[in-house]
Scaffold this motif. Sequence first.
Motif, PDB file in Angstrom:
ATOM      1  N   LEU A   1      -3.804 -27.139  -1.841  1.00  0.00           N
ATOM      2  CA  LEU A   1      -2.960 -28.124  -2.667  1.00  0.00           C
ATOM      3  C   LEU A   1      -2.233 -28.815  -1.727  1.00  0.00           C
ATOM      4  N   SER A   2      -1.658 -28.329  -0.579  1.00  0.00           N
ATOM      5  CA  SER A   2      -1.015 -29.165   0.553  1.00  0.00           C
ATOM      6  C   SER A   2      -1.729 -30.065   1.335  1.00  0.00           C
ATOM      7  N   THR A   3      -2.890 -29.642   1.758  1.00  0.00           N
ATOM      8  CA  THR A   3      -3.546 -30.805   2.417  1.00  0.00           C
ATOM      9  C   THR A   3      -4.419 -31.489   1.833  1.00  0.00           C
ATOM     10  N   LYS A   4      -4.800 -31.172   0.466  1.00  0.00           N
ATOM     11  CA  LYS A   4      -5.806 -32.335  -0.273  1.00  0.00           C
ATOM     12  C   LYS A   4      -4.928 -33.040  -1.184  1.00  0.00           C
ATOM     13  N   VAL A   5      -3.910 -32.470  -1.591  1.00  0.00           N
ATOM     14  CA  VAL A   5      -3.123 -33.194  -2.856  1.00  0.00           C
ATOM     15  C   VAL A   5      -1.703 -33.657  -2.404  1.00  0.00           C
ATOM     16  N   GLY A   6      -1.305 -32.975  -1.360  1.00  0.00           N
ATOM     17  CA  GLY A   6       0.408 -33.024  -1.084  1.00  0.00           C
ATOM     18  C   GLY A   6       1.387 -32.149  -2.019  1.00  0.00           C
ATOM     19  N   LEU A   7       0.917 -31.299  -2.677  1.00  0.00           N
ATOM     20  CA  LEU A   7       1.552 -30.632  -3.606  1.00  0.00           C
ATOM     21  C   LEU A   7       1.778 -29.254  -3.273  1.00  0.00           C
ATOM     22  N   SER A   8       2.884 -28.451  -3.580  1.00  0.00           N
ATOM     23  CA  SER A   8       2.904 -26.816  -3.491  1.00  0.00           C
ATOM     24  C   SER A   8       2.576 -26.453  -4.625  1.00  0.00           C
ATOM     25  N   LEU A   9       2.181 -25.113  -4.599  1.00  0.00           N
ATOM     26  CA  LEU A   9       1.674 -24.458  -5.471  1.00  0.00           C
ATOM     27  C   LEU A   9       2.784 -24.515  -6.970  1.00  0.00           C
ATOM     28  N   VAL A  10       4.134 -24.134  -6.352  1.00  0.00           N
ATOM     29  CA  VAL A  10       4.959 -24.289  -7.435  1.00  0.00           C
ATOM     30  C   VAL A  10       5.100 -25.736  -7.957  1.00  0.00           C
ATOM     31  N   GLN A  11       5.042 -26.701  -7.412  1.00  0.00           N
ATOM     32  CA  GLN A  11       5.060 -28.164  -7.906  1.00  0.00           C
ATOM     33  C   GLN A  11       3.907 -28.226  -9.032  1.00  0.00           C
ATOM     34  N   TRP A  12       2.526 -27.836  -8.585  1.00  0.00           N
ATOM     35  CA  TRP A  12       1.442 -27.976  -9.530  1.00  0.00           C
ATOM     36  C   TRP A  12       1.784 -27.266 -10.600  1.00  0.00           C
ATOM     37  N   ASP A  13       2.278 -25.830 -10.448  1.00  0.00           N
ATOM     38  CA  ASP A  13       2.528 -25.224 -11.702  1.00  0.00           C
ATOM     39  C   ASP A  13       3.431 -25.810 -12.726  1.00  0.00           C
ATOM     40  N   VAL A  14       4.241 -26.468 -12.100  1.00  0.00           N
ATOM     41  CA  VAL A  14       5.339 -27.384 -13.067  1.00  0.00           C
ATOM     42  C   VAL A  14       4.493 -28.222 -13.756  1.00  0.00           C
ATOM     43  N   LEU A  15       3.625 -29.155 -12.990  1.00  0.00           N
ATOM     44  CA  LEU A  15       2.967 -30.111 -13.556  1.00  0.00           C
ATOM     45  C   LEU A  15       2.092 -29.488 -14.598  1.00  0.00           C
ATOM     46  N   ARG A  16       1.585 -28.300 -14.459  1.00  0.00           N
ATOM     47  CA  ARG A  16       0.363 -27.798 -15.415  1.00  0.00           C
ATOM     48  C   ARG A  16       1.067 -27.237 -16.684  1.00  0.00           C
ATOM     49  N   HIS A  17       2.489 -26.873 -16.608  1.00  0.00           N
ATOM     50  CA  HIS A  17       3.042 -26.376 -17.713  1.00  0.00           C
ATOM     51  C   HIS A  17       3.750 -27.474 -18.599  1.00  0.00           C
ATOM     52  N   LEU A  18       4.247 -28.723 -17.991  1.00  0.00           N
ATOM     53  CA  LEU A  18       4.461 -29.818 -18.462  1.00  0.00           C
ATOM     54  C   LEU A  18       3.402 -30.460 -19.353  1.00  0.00           C
ATOM     55  N   HIS A  19       1.993 -30.298 -18.592  1.00  0.00           N
ATOM     56  CA  HIS A  19       0.958 -30.751 -19.284  1.00  0.00           C
ATOM     57  C   HIS A  19       0.448 -30.104 -20.524  1.00  0.00           C
ATOM     58  N   GLU A  20       0.780 -28.918 -20.487  1.00  0.00           N
ATOM     59  CA  GLU A  20       0.378 -27.921 -21.535  1.00  0.00           C
ATOM     60  C   GLU A  20       1.310 -28.005 -22.694  1.00  0.00           C
ATOM     61  N   GLN A  21       2.646 -28.090 -22.374  1.00  0.00           N
ATOM     62  CA  GLN A  21       3.878 -28.000 -23.027  1.00  0.00           C
ATOM     63  C   GLN A  21       4.985 -29.211 -23.074  1.00  0.00           C
TER      64      GLN A  21
ATOM     65  N   ALA B   1      12.790 -30.269  -9.877  1.00  0.00           N
ATOM     66  CA  ALA B   1      12.618 -31.372 -10.762  1.00  0.00           C
ATOM     67  C   ALA B   1      13.219 -32.429 -10.240  1.00  0.00           C
ATOM     68  N   LYS B   2      14.182 -32.786  -9.679  1.00  0.00           N
ATOM     69  CA  LYS B   2      14.845 -33.751  -9.031  1.00  0.00           C
ATOM     70  C   LYS B   2      14.031 -34.134  -7.844  1.00  0.00           C
ATOM     71  N   ARG B   3      13.660 -33.309  -7.188  1.00  0.00           N
ATOM     72  CA  ARG B   3      12.574 -33.839  -6.018  1.00  0.00           C
ATOM     73  C   ARG B   3      11.379 -34.297  -6.373  1.00  0.00           C
ATOM     74  N   MET B   4      10.856 -33.823  -7.524  1.00  0.00           N
ATOM     75  CA  MET B   4       9.422 -34.241  -8.112  1.00  0.00           C
ATOM     76  C   MET B   4       9.708 -35.516  -8.709  1.00  0.00           C
ATOM     77  N   ILE B   5      10.914 -35.834  -9.226  1.00  0.00           N
ATOM     78  CA  ILE B   5      11.471 -37.139  -9.682  1.00  0.00           C
ATOM     79  C   ILE B   5      11.413 -38.197  -8.784  1.00  0.00           C
ATOM     80  N   GLU B   6      11.995 -37.779  -7.410  1.00  0.00           N
ATOM     81  CA  GLU B   6      12.203 -38.650  -6.392  1.00  0.00           C
ATOM     82  C   GLU B   6      10.568 -39.122  -5.759  1.00  0.00           C
TER      83      GLU B   6
END
Length: 140
Positions: free
Chosen positions: A27-47, A70-75
């Motif tokens: 995730l870090s090398t290909k998308v620029g995300l951490s697993l925790v960030q992706w997990d937040v995106l996943r849960h918001l997508h689902e809920q 969330a603040k860092r992800m908004i930024e």
Amino acid sequence: MSVSLKEIGLAVKRLQWRHHREANRRLSTKVGLSLVQWDVLRHLHEQPEATLHTLAELTFQTDQSMGALAKRMIERGLLKRADGPGRATRHELTAEGRRGYEAGSAILESVLAESVGALSEAERDVLHELLIKAAHAPPR
């Protein structure tokens, strides 16, 4: 000779660690995300209506750490704030957040395919059933 409970617990932990380590790396090398960030995106997508408190619980974080994340992800442009009921603030995926979620989903699928994907469909069904059963067993 049967396998000890300790050996089973360690095997579960090793598999989880393998998934986390490899998913974080890709995730870090290909998308620029951490697993925790992706997990937040996943849960918001689902809920999409999930509160920060709910997201914290779903991603195994404290409310405080989820708020900071969330603040860092908004930024970074992955999330945006939206009005919720009353004074509540909700968070939504941005277009960039949706792209990150989708790209990350493919990465997670590939990581899992390399481990549990090596099992037959019947073996995966049994593994899933047993893990769910163990996770919901009442404490002694």
